[in-house]
Design a protein around this motif. Structure first.
Motif, PDB file in Angstrom:
ATOM      1  N   GLU A  55     -38.201  87.890 118.025  1.00  0.00           N
ATOM      2  CA  GLU A  55     -38.950  88.546 119.099  1.00  0.00           C
ATOM      3  C   GLU A  55     -40.027  87.599 119.619  1.00  0.00           C
ATOM      4  O   GLU A  55     -40.806  87.044 118.849  1.00  0.00           O
ATOM      5  CB  GLU A  55     -39.592  89.845 118.598  1.00  0.00           C
ATOM      6  N   LEU A  56     -40.045  87.455 120.953  1.00  0.00           N
ATOM      7  CA  LEU A  56     -41.016  86.573 121.595  1.00  0.00           C
ATOM      8  C   LEU A  56     -41.629  87.298 122.783  1.00  0.00           C
ATOM      9  O   LEU A  56     -40.916  87.809 123.648  1.00  0.00           O
ATOM     10  CB  LEU A  56     -40.323  85.284 122.062  1.00  0.00           C
ATOM     11  N   SER A  57     -42.954  87.363 122.824  1.00  0.00           N
ATOM     12  CA  SER A  57     -43.649  88.018 123.931  1.00  0.00           C
ATOM     13  C   SER A  57     -44.469  86.998 124.697  1.00  0.00           C
ATOM     14  O   SER A  57     -45.323  86.312 124.131  1.00  0.00           O
ATOM     15  CB  SER A  57     -44.554  89.136 123.404  1.00  0.00           C
ATOM     16  N   LEU A  58     -44.201  86.907 126.005  1.00  0.00           N
ATOM     17  CA  LEU A  58     -44.906  85.960 126.880  1.00  0.00           C
ATOM     18  C   LEU A  58     -45.515  86.693 128.074  1.00  0.00           C
ATOM     19  O   LEU A  58     -45.575  86.164 129.184  1.00  0.00           O
ATOM     20  CB  LEU A  58     -43.931  84.888 127.369  1.00  0.00           C
ATOM     21  N   ARG A  59     -45.971  87.891 127.865  1.00  0.00           N
ATOM     22  CA  ARG A  59     -46.455  88.722 128.964  1.00  0.00           C
ATOM     23  C   ARG A  59     -47.711  88.133 129.613  1.00  0.00           C
ATOM     24  O   ARG A  59     -48.541  87.521 128.972  1.00  0.00           O
ATOM     25  CB  ARG A  59     -46.766  90.133 128.464  1.00  0.00           C
ATOM     26  N   THR A  60     -47.810  88.398 130.929  1.00  0.00           N
ATOM     27  CA  THR A  60     -49.000  88.045 131.710  1.00  0.00           C
ATOM     28  C   THR A  60     -49.337  86.563 131.589  1.00  0.00           C
ATOM     29  O   THR A  60     -50.460  86.178 131.265  1.00  0.00           O
ATOM     30  CB  THR A  60     -50.210  88.909 131.280  1.00  0.00           C
ATOM     31  N   ASN A  61     -48.344  85.752 131.827  1.00  0.00           N
ATOM     32  CA  ASN A  61     -48.533  84.301 131.897  1.00  0.00           C
ATOM     33  C   ASN A  61     -47.867  83.788 133.174  1.00  0.00           C
ATOM     34  O   ASN A  61     -46.879  84.369 133.638  1.00  0.00           O
ATOM     35  CB  ASN A  61     -47.914  83.607 130.682  1.00  0.00           C
ATOM     36  N   GLU A  62     -48.397  82.719 133.740  1.00  0.00           N
ATOM     37  CA  GLU A  62     -47.890  82.173 134.998  1.00  0.00           C
ATOM     38  C   GLU A  62     -46.894  81.047 134.711  1.00  0.00           C
ATOM     39  O   GLU A  62     -47.202  79.872 134.871  1.00  0.00           O
ATOM     40  CB  GLU A  62     -49.062  81.640 135.833  1.00  0.00           C
ATOM     41  N   LEU A  63     -45.692  81.415 134.297  1.00  0.00           N
ATOM     42  CA  LEU A  63     -44.712  80.401 133.917  1.00  0.00           C
ATOM     43  C   LEU A  63     -44.014  79.788 135.133  1.00  0.00           C
ATOM     44  O   LEU A  63     -43.654  78.615 135.120  1.00  0.00           O
ATOM     45  CB  LEU A  63     -43.668  81.006 132.977  1.00  0.00           C
ATOM     46  N   GLY A  64     -43.757  80.596 136.150  1.00  0.00           N
ATOM     47  CA  GLY A  64     -43.089  80.085 137.338  1.00  0.00           C
ATOM     48  C   GLY A  64     -41.614  79.810 137.117  1.00  0.00           C
ATOM     49  O   GLY A  64     -41.087  79.913 136.003  1.00  0.00           O
ATOM     50  N   ASP A  65     -40.911  79.447 138.193  1.00  0.00           N
ATOM     51  CA  ASP A  65     -39.472  79.184 138.130  1.00  0.00           C
ATOM     52  C   ASP A  65     -39.122  78.092 137.126  1.00  0.00           C
ATOM     53  O   ASP A  65     -38.206  78.232 136.321  1.00  0.00           O
ATOM     54  CB  ASP A  65     -38.942  78.757 139.508  1.00  0.00           C
ATOM     55  N   ALA A  66     -39.875  76.993 137.196  1.00  0.00           N
ATOM     56  CA  ALA A  66     -39.553  75.865 136.317  1.00  0.00           C
ATOM     57  C   ALA A  66     -39.765  76.236 134.851  1.00  0.00           C
ATOM     58  O   ALA A  66     -38.971  75.862 133.983  1.00  0.00           O
ATOM     59  CB  ALA A  66     -40.411  74.658 136.687  1.00  0.00           C
ATOM     60  N   GLY A  67     -40.839  76.978 134.577  1.00  0.00           N
ATOM     61  CA  GLY A  67     -41.091  77.405 133.208  1.00  0.00           C
ATOM     62  C   GLY A  67     -40.020  78.346 132.701  1.00  0.00           C
ATOM     63  O   GLY A  67     -39.559  78.246 131.551  1.00  0.00           O
ATOM     64  N   VAL A  68     -39.606  79.274 133.576  1.00  0.00           N
ATOM     65  CA  VAL A  68     -38.514  80.188 133.213  1.00  0.00           C
ATOM     66  C   VAL A  68     -37.259  79.399 132.865  1.00  0.00           C
ATOM     67  O   VAL A  68     -36.567  79.672 131.876  1.00  0.00           O
ATOM     68  CB  VAL A  68     -38.229  81.167 134.374  1.00  0.00           C
TER      69      VAL A  68
END
Length: 424
Positions: A55-68
């Motif tokens: 389980e990994l939670s990355l809520r409320t972060n500005e990852l953007g397309d490249a990060g995704v």
């Protein structure tokens, strides 16, 4: 074991300190930590290096397309055992989005809605789709993919060995040109049961192209959502071919389309055909008038499969409701749920509805929200609801105004009939 880091702006030193832990723990939560694309390479490496991570939670972060894209690369690793990813995009506000991903065990669903994704994200998504054959549901609604991105996604789905059952692409910038791509998906996925394309500008041309795929013998679609897709009566002609040919199709939403009475007539004629086994029809906000109600009456008296009809936000008026009540008064009607909210119903229309509530044995839910009735109309309904012969279980009366005296009677009735819900 779990690692919980929330609401902390991580410095380089702090991030360096956390990385070895991310590679060890089973549950890792990094919510609102100011993560950007720069950190996503490390997250990808951590996913690849930690086969225990579920389980990994990355809520409320500005990852953007490249990060995704970088995170998705990590999910393609054969050792990846992640079962849940919480990934809240900036478009979500404070709404958490649960995303069991396509790299997971069978029957889990990848959800990437409201993640502020664009066409740039579609190639890494398509790559994941090609190598992970286990998922059943794909939810990508409310992302700005546009025509090129949808084409890439559809190609990935077409190439995938997955047994897709549900595909949701609401408000994704799909155009009529993409409907050929969607036809290819339908043709390659005999397992597909639910297709949601609401709030995309398909138009009648797109609908015609889409229907050619829906008519394929391999298509077993059960649910089709086409709300707010720029469909008119002309597009209904193609949809009616599908209704008559596909007994598998059970739910259809055309809400928010300018069907008008002509389109309603075409739909009703198809609902009378033996090949049509539709159970739920949504024609909310379709510019229908009282002139369409005789056609729906024919359906209500003759069709044995339609259990749910959503007609709210159409100016039917009392004359239209009275017409519908004639059909609902027949002893062998099967309709269970009827929405007539915001349909210009007054106290006069309530009189006919009150009579129907005593005669009809199938109707269980009735929505009359945001209509022009007052104390007189509501009291007529209450009198029928008090009778033992009334089978209604739920009455919805949002945005209807009455006096305290009527309010007292409503609450008293709810106490007398615990099985009845009056929602106001």
């Amino acid at each position: 074991m779990s690692l919980d880091i929330q609401c902390e702006q991580l410095s380089d030193a702090r991030w360096t300190e956390l990385l070895p832990l991310i590679q060890q723990y089973q549950v890792v939560r990094l919510d609102d930590c100011g993560l950007t694309e720069v950190r996503c390479k490390d997250i990808r490496s951590a996913i690849q290096a930690n086969p225990a991570l579920t389980e990994l939670s990355l809520r409320t972060n500005e990852l953007g397309d490249a990060g995704v894209g970088l995170v998705l690369q990590g999910l393609q690793n054969p050792t990846c055992k992640i079962q849940k990813l919480r990934w809240e995009g900036t478009a979500c506000g404070d709404r958490p989005v649960l995303i069991p991903l396509m790299c997971l065990r069978p029957l889990l669903a990848p959800r990437l809605e409201y993640c502020n994704l664009t066409a740039t994200s579609c190639e890494p998504l398509a790559s994941v789709l090609r190598v992970k054959p286990d998922f059943k549901e794909l939810v990508l609604s409310n992302n700005d993919f546009h025509e090129a991105g949808i084409h890439t996604l559809c190609q990935g789905l077409k190439d995938s060995a997955c047994q897709l059952e549900s595909l949701k692409l609401e408000n994704c910038g799909i155009t009529s040109a993409n409907c050929k791509d969607l036809c290819d998906v339908v043709a390659s996925k005999a397992s597909l049961q639910e297709l949601d394309l609401g709030s995309n500008k398909l138009g009648n041309t797109g609908i015609a192209a889409l229907c050619s795929g829906l008519l394929l013998p391999s298509c077993r679609l059960r649910t089709l959502w086409l709300w707010d897709c720029d469909v008119t009566a002309e597009g209904c002609k193609d949809l009616c071919r599908v209704l008559r040919a596909k007994q598998s199709l059970k739910e259809l939403s055309l809400a928010g389309n300018e069907l008008k009475d002509e389109g309603a007539q075409l739909l009703c004629e198809s609902l009378l055909e033996p090949g049509c086994q539709l159970e739920s029809l949504w024609v909310k906000t379709c510019s229908l008038t009282a002139a369409s109600c005789p056609h729906f009456c024919s359906v209500l008296t003759k069709n044995r499969s339609l259990f749910e009809l959503q007609m709210s936000s159409n100016p039917l008026g009392d004359s239209g409701v009275v017409e519908l009540c004639k059909a609902l008064g027949y002893p062998d009607t099967v309709l269970r749920v009827l929405w007539l909210g915001d349909c210009d119903v007054t106290d006069s229309g309530c009189s006919s509805l009150a009579t129907v509530l005593l005669a009809n044995r199938s109707l269980r839910e009735l929505d009359l929200s945001n209509n022009c009735m007052g104390d007189t109309g509501v009291l007529q309904l209450l009198e029928s609801l008090k009778q033992p012969s009334c089978a209604l279980q739920q009455l919805v009366l949002y945005d209807i105004y009455w006096t305290d005296e009527v309010e007292d009677q409503l609450r008293a009735l709810e106490e007398e009939r615990p099985s009845l819900r009056i929602i106001s």
